[in-house]
Scaffold this motif. Structure first.
Motif, short mmCIF file in Angstrom:
data_model
loop_
_atom_site.label_atom_id
_atom_site.label_comp_id
_atom_site.label_asym_id
_atom_site.label_seq_id
_atom_site.Cartn_x
_atom_site.Cartn_y
_atom_site.Cartn_z
N VAL A 10 56.45 122.27 13.88
CA VAL A 10 55.33 121.59 14.54
C VAL A 10 54.04 122.27 14.11
O VAL A 10 53.85 123.47 14.36
N LEU A 11 53.17 121.51 13.46
CA LEU A 11 51.85 122.00 13.04
C LEU A 11 50.81 121.49 14.03
O LEU A 11 50.66 120.27 14.20
N GLY A 12 50.09 122.38 14.67
CA GLY A 12 49.10 122.00 15.67
C GLY A 12 49.63 122.23 17.06
O GLY A 12 50.66 121.65 17.44
N ALA A 73 41.15 114.26 9.17
CA ALA A 73 40.46 115.30 8.40
C ALA A 73 41.15 116.64 8.63
O ALA A 73 41.35 117.43 7.69
N ALA A 74 41.54 116.90 9.87
CA ALA A 74 42.26 118.14 10.18
C ALA A 74 43.64 118.15 9.54
O ALA A 74 44.12 119.19 9.05
N ILE A 79 47.49 120.23 5.36
CA ILE A 79 48.63 119.97 4.46
C ILE A 79 48.26 119.98 2.98
O ILE A 79 49.12 120.28 2.14
N GLU A 80 47.02 119.65 2.63
CA GLU A 80 46.70 119.60 1.20
C GLU A 80 46.87 120.95 0.51
O GLU A 80 47.44 121.02 -0.58
N PRO A 81 46.42 122.07 1.12
CA PRO A 81 46.65 123.36 0.46
C PRO A 81 48.13 123.76 0.44
O PRO A 81 48.52 124.61 -0.35
N ALA A 82 48.93 123.12 1.31
CA ALA A 82 50.35 123.48 1.42
C ALA A 82 51.27 122.39 0.88
O ALA A 82 52.46 122.36 1.20
#
Length: 287
Positions: A10-12, A73-74, A79-82
């Protein structure tokens, strides 16, 4: 032999993210969590979750990754860097935002499965039978993770392959909710200005709001059929009632911007459709 519960990340860890992590833990799923502010993880870590030191490490820990943050945006910032860690995994995005934002993200997703979801009930329902979640995206992805997603509780409704479909429902249903909430707090302000306590008005407000389920089905049919009978209540009579509320509110110096905008829309339709019903405004708004 029974299958072991799927590990979940769970992210966030805002209120909803914490509720989701708690539901997966309660259902026996090994649960990894990550949040930009690590202190928010304390409660779920105390219940058995593992705190990862980065988003990439959290993603790598599980085949099923849930992200639930403030907006898309969050989501992208996380996720984009990961993205390399997501390869071969499934990302289920339970963040609320516009349908086009969903479709753009789904088009960007490559090397991993993407499913979008909209949670339609508050945090206290998560893990309980009253929870309601809408999903859209590849049906095989939804079917593959249906059992794990059932840990969120309640009813999981699959709406189709268009990834933005759940968000379209979400935006329309939240439109109903927040417009209604705005009307409710305005009603309380008007009542107080007239010396009526909000608690005294509340039971009568609930009686009025109990009419909405009846009118919802009726207006939906009229909108879809393109027929707007006004014999029982016409746009002309509705506008007159709205104008009475505006005058009473303005006499007390209350902000009337929301209802004034609604009245403007109704009045714009009266020259051509004054004897028709309120459902006609769906077409007027669309124009």
């Amino acid at each position: 032999m029974t299958a072991q519960p799927t590990p979940v990340t769970v992210l966030g860890l805002g209120p909803m993210g914490q509720a989701l992590a708690g539901a997966f833990l309660a259902a026996g799923h090994p649960t990894t969590v990550w949040n930009r502010s690590p202190g928010k993880a304390e409660a779920v870590v105390a219940r058995g979750a593992r705190l990862a030191d980065s988003a990439a490490a959290a993603i790598a820990a599980s085949p099923l990754v849930i992200v639930c943050v403030i907006d898309y945006a969050a989501v992208r910032a996380i996720i984009e860097p990961a993205v390399d860690a997501l390869r071969g995994r499934t990302l289920v995005n339970l963040t609320s935002d516009e349908p086009e934002q969903v479709r753009d993200l789904a088009a960007w997703a490559s090397g991993f499965d993407y499913l979008d979801g909209s949670i339609m009930t508050p945090t206290i329902t998560i893990g309980e039978p009253s929870a309601r979640v809408l999903y859209s995206g590849p049906e095989d992805t939804f079917d593959r993770h249906r059992d794990a997603l059932a840990s969120i509780g309640g009813t999981a409704t699959y709406l189709g392959a268009d990834p933005g479909r759940a968000a379209a429902y979400d935006m329309a249903l939240l439109d109903v909710f927040w417009t209604s909430m705005s009307g409710l707090v305005h009603a309380f302000a008007l009542a107080r200005a007239e010396g009526v306590k909000a608690r005294d008005l509340a039971p009568h407000a609930q009686d009025v709001m109990s009419l909405l389920p009846v009118f919802t089905g009726q207006l939906a049919g009229e909108v879809d059929d393109g027929e707007h009978p006004g014999e029982q209540s016409s746009l002309r009579s509705a506008a007159a009632g709205m104008a009475h509320i505006l005058r009473a509110s303005r006499r007390h110096g209350l902000d009337t911007s929301v209802l004034a905008a609604a009245l403007d829309i109704a009045r714009s339709a009266i020259p051509d459709h004054g004897d028709e019903g309120f459902s006609r405004l769906a077409e007027v708004i669309a124009r």
